[in-house]
Design a protein around this motif. Structure first.
Motif, PDB file in Angstrom:
ATOM      1  N   LEU A  10       0.756  -1.223  -0.057  1.00  0.00           N
ATOM      2  CA  LEU A  10       0.087  -0.006   0.030  1.00  0.00           C
ATOM      3  C   LEU A  10       0.748   1.211  -0.020  1.00  0.00           C
ATOM      4  N   ASP A  11       0.382   2.379  -0.388  1.00  0.00           N
ATOM      5  CA  ASP A  11       0.999   3.676  -0.088  1.00  0.00           C
ATOM      6  C   ASP A  11       0.398   4.086   1.135  1.00  0.00           C
ATOM      7  N   PRO A  12       1.309   4.121   2.059  1.00  0.00           N
ATOM      8  CA  PRO A  12       1.271   4.393   3.571  1.00  0.00           C
ATOM      9  C   PRO A  12       0.341   5.717   3.699  1.00  0.00           C
ATOM     10  N   ALA A  13       0.526   6.515   2.892  1.00  0.00           N
ATOM     11  CA  ALA A  13      -0.134   8.019   2.917  1.00  0.00           C
ATOM     12  C   ALA A  13      -1.648   7.968   2.611  1.00  0.00           C
ATOM     13  N   LYS A  14      -2.090   6.650   2.124  1.00  0.00           N
ATOM     14  CA  LYS A  14      -3.446   6.312   1.605  1.00  0.00           C
ATOM     15  C   LYS A  14      -4.168   5.316   2.274  1.00  0.00           C
ATOM     16  N   LEU A  15      -3.835   5.169   3.504  1.00  0.00           N
ATOM     17  CA  LEU A  15      -4.655   3.915   4.068  1.00  0.00           C
ATOM     18  C   LEU A  15      -6.346   4.005   4.197  1.00  0.00           C
ATOM     19  N   ASP A  16      -6.396   5.224   4.616  1.00  0.00           N
ATOM     20  CA  ASP A  16      -7.927   5.582   4.823  1.00  0.00           C
ATOM     21  C   ASP A  16      -8.759   5.212   3.403  1.00  0.00           C
ATOM     22  N   ALA A  17      -8.280   5.375   2.441  1.00  0.00           N
ATOM     23  CA  ALA A  17      -8.678   5.175   1.007  1.00  0.00           C
ATOM     24  C   ALA A  17      -8.604   3.631   1.068  1.00  0.00           C
ATOM     25  N   PHE A  18      -7.801   2.961   1.235  1.00  0.00           N
ATOM     26  CA  PHE A  18      -7.544   1.381   1.272  1.00  0.00           C
ATOM     27  C   PHE A  18      -8.571   0.869   2.159  1.00  0.00           C
ATOM     28  N   GLU A  19      -8.693   1.314   3.460  1.00  0.00           N
ATOM     29  CA  GLU A  19      -9.609   1.007   4.326  1.00  0.00           C
ATOM     30  C   GLU A  19     -11.262   1.142   3.775  1.00  0.00           C
ATOM     31  N   THR A  20     -11.542   2.229   2.963  1.00  0.00           N
ATOM     32  CA  THR A  20     -12.780   2.229   2.216  1.00  0.00           C
ATOM     33  C   THR A  20     -13.026   1.086   1.318  1.00  0.00           C
ATOM     34  N   TYR A  21     -11.953   1.106   0.464  1.00  0.00           N
ATOM     35  CA  TYR A  21     -11.918   0.138  -0.535  1.00  0.00           C
ATOM     36  C   TYR A  21     -12.130  -1.474   0.152  1.00  0.00           C
ATOM     37  N   VAL A  29     -17.621  -9.407  -1.781  1.00  0.00           N
ATOM     38  CA  VAL A  29     -17.271 -11.163  -1.864  1.00  0.00           C
ATOM     39  C   VAL A  29     -18.511 -11.604  -1.213  1.00  0.00           C
ATOM     40  N   ASN A  30     -18.944 -11.352  -0.120  1.00  0.00           N
ATOM     41  CA  ASN A  30     -20.277 -11.951   0.194  1.00  0.00           C
ATOM     42  C   ASN A  30     -21.602 -12.042  -0.482  1.00  0.00           C
ATOM     43  N   LYS A  31     -21.456 -10.791  -1.139  1.00  0.00           N
ATOM     44  CA  LYS A  31     -22.678 -10.649  -2.193  1.00  0.00           C
ATOM     45  C   LYS A  31     -22.506 -11.513  -3.175  1.00  0.00           C
ATOM     46  N   LEU A  32     -21.422 -12.132  -3.797  1.00  0.00           N
ATOM     47  CA  LEU A  32     -21.352 -12.710  -4.864  1.00  0.00           C
ATOM     48  C   LEU A  32     -20.989 -14.101  -4.481  1.00  0.00           C
ATOM     49  N   GLY A  33     -21.361 -14.535  -3.287  1.00  0.00           N
ATOM     50  CA  GLY A  33     -21.153 -15.913  -3.059  1.00  0.00           C
ATOM     51  C   GLY A  33     -20.135 -16.531  -2.033  1.00  0.00           C
ATOM     52  N   GLY A  34     -19.164 -15.718  -1.624  1.00  0.00           N
ATOM     53  CA  GLY A  34     -17.820 -15.977  -0.970  1.00  0.00           C
ATOM     54  C   GLY A  34     -18.318 -15.737   0.357  1.00  0.00           C
ATOM     55  N   ALA A  35     -17.134 -16.116   1.206  1.00  0.00           N
ATOM     56  CA  ALA A  35     -17.440 -15.715   2.840  1.00  0.00           C
ATOM     57  C   ALA A  35     -16.005 -15.157   3.131  1.00  0.00           C
ATOM     58  N   HIS A  36     -16.019 -13.636   3.187  1.00  0.00           N
ATOM     59  CA  HIS A  36     -14.943 -12.783   3.665  1.00  0.00           C
ATOM     60  C   HIS A  36     -14.592 -12.977   4.826  1.00  0.00           C
ATOM     61  N   HIS A  37     -13.342 -13.129   5.059  1.00  0.00           N
ATOM     62  CA  HIS A  37     -12.730 -13.352   6.773  1.00  0.00           C
ATOM     63  C   HIS A  37     -12.178 -11.976   7.080  1.00  0.00           C
ATOM     64  N   GLY A  38     -12.046 -11.020   6.212  1.00  0.00           N
ATOM     65  CA  GLY A  38     -11.720  -9.496   6.930  1.00  0.00           C
ATOM     66  C   GLY A  38     -10.407  -9.397   6.052  1.00  0.00           C
ATOM     67  N   TYR A  39      -9.879  -8.081   6.577  1.00  0.00           N
ATOM     68  CA  TYR A  39      -8.524  -7.402   6.156  1.00  0.00           C
ATOM     69  C   TYR A  39      -7.744  -7.053   7.423  1.00  0.00           C
ATOM     70  N   TRP A  40      -6.713  -7.080   7.210  1.00  0.00           N
ATOM     71  CA  TRP A  40      -5.624  -7.002   8.287  1.00  0.00           C
ATOM     72  C   TRP A  40      -4.669  -5.802   7.916  1.00  0.00           C
ATOM     73  N   LEU A  41      -4.861  -4.649   8.483  1.00  0.00           N
ATOM     74  CA  LEU A  41      -4.070  -3.512   7.846  1.00  0.00           C
ATOM     75  C   LEU A  41      -3.083  -3.163   8.785  1.00  0.00           C
ATOM     76  N   PRO A  42      -2.001  -2.325   8.296  1.00  0.00           N
ATOM     77  CA  PRO A  42      -0.810  -2.059   9.130  1.00  0.00           C
ATOM     78  C   PRO A  42      -1.241  -1.472  10.543  1.00  0.00           C
ATOM     79  N   HIS A  43      -0.514  -1.872  11.464  1.00  0.00           N
ATOM     80  CA  HIS A  43      -0.813  -1.360  12.779  1.00  0.00           C
ATOM     81  C   HIS A  43       0.467  -0.896  13.577  1.00  0.00           C
ATOM     82  N   GLU A  44       1.400  -2.014  13.412  1.00  0.00           N
ATOM     83  CA  GLU A  44       2.865  -1.805  14.166  1.00  0.00           C
ATOM     84  C   GLU A  44       3.702  -2.538  13.290  1.00  0.00           C
ATOM     85  N   GLY A  45       4.916  -1.856  13.060  1.00  0.00           N
ATOM     86  CA  GLY A  45       5.873  -2.721  12.002  1.00  0.00           C
ATOM     87  C   GLY A  45       5.550  -2.040  10.659  1.00  0.00           C
TER      88      GLY A  45
END
Length: 110
Positions: A10-21, A29-45
């Motif tokens: 990711l572009d670290p300056a655009k994390l808010d835009a990525f979180e919306t995405y 994914v859920n609408k189209l028949g999958g099971a989404h397990h979530g996203y893991w965004l940068p926190h530390e490191g």
């Protein structure tokens, strides 16, 4: 079941835009028949790496999702958001199968 893990750079300056995405793709994914397990965004490191996991009953079901996704107006809006904001630099997909049932140590045969 097949699980797709997407690793994003990711572009670290655009994390808010990525979180919306990310939130939109959970819905899609859920609408189209999958099971989404979530996203893991940068926190530390590292501040430019994120992951997503979602599953489909089979590789054939995932391939069908990919075909339907290409024609889905909401999916195209999500892709346009990522392109417009430049929040994603690159991504890779990896497929795996989960092991979800435990076993007793007696099954080791030792």
């Amino acid at each position: 079941m097949i699980t797709c893990t997407v690793t994003y750079q990711l572009d670290p300056a655009k994390l808010d835009a990525f979180e919306t995405y990310a939130k939109v793709w959970i819905h899609l994914v859920n609408k189209l028949g999958g099971a989404h397990h979530g996203y893991w965004l940068p926190h530390e490191g590292a501040n430019d790496v994120a992951w997503a996991k979602f599953s489909f009953p089979s590789l054939a079901a995932y391939e069908d999702y990919r075909l339907r996704m290409a024609d889905d107006a909401e999916c195209q809006r999500a892709y346009a958001h990522a392109a417009k904001t430049g929040c994603i630099i690159r991504y890779d997909r990896t497929f795996s199968r989960p092991v979800l049932e435990g076993a007793t140590p007696d099954e080791l045969g030792l």
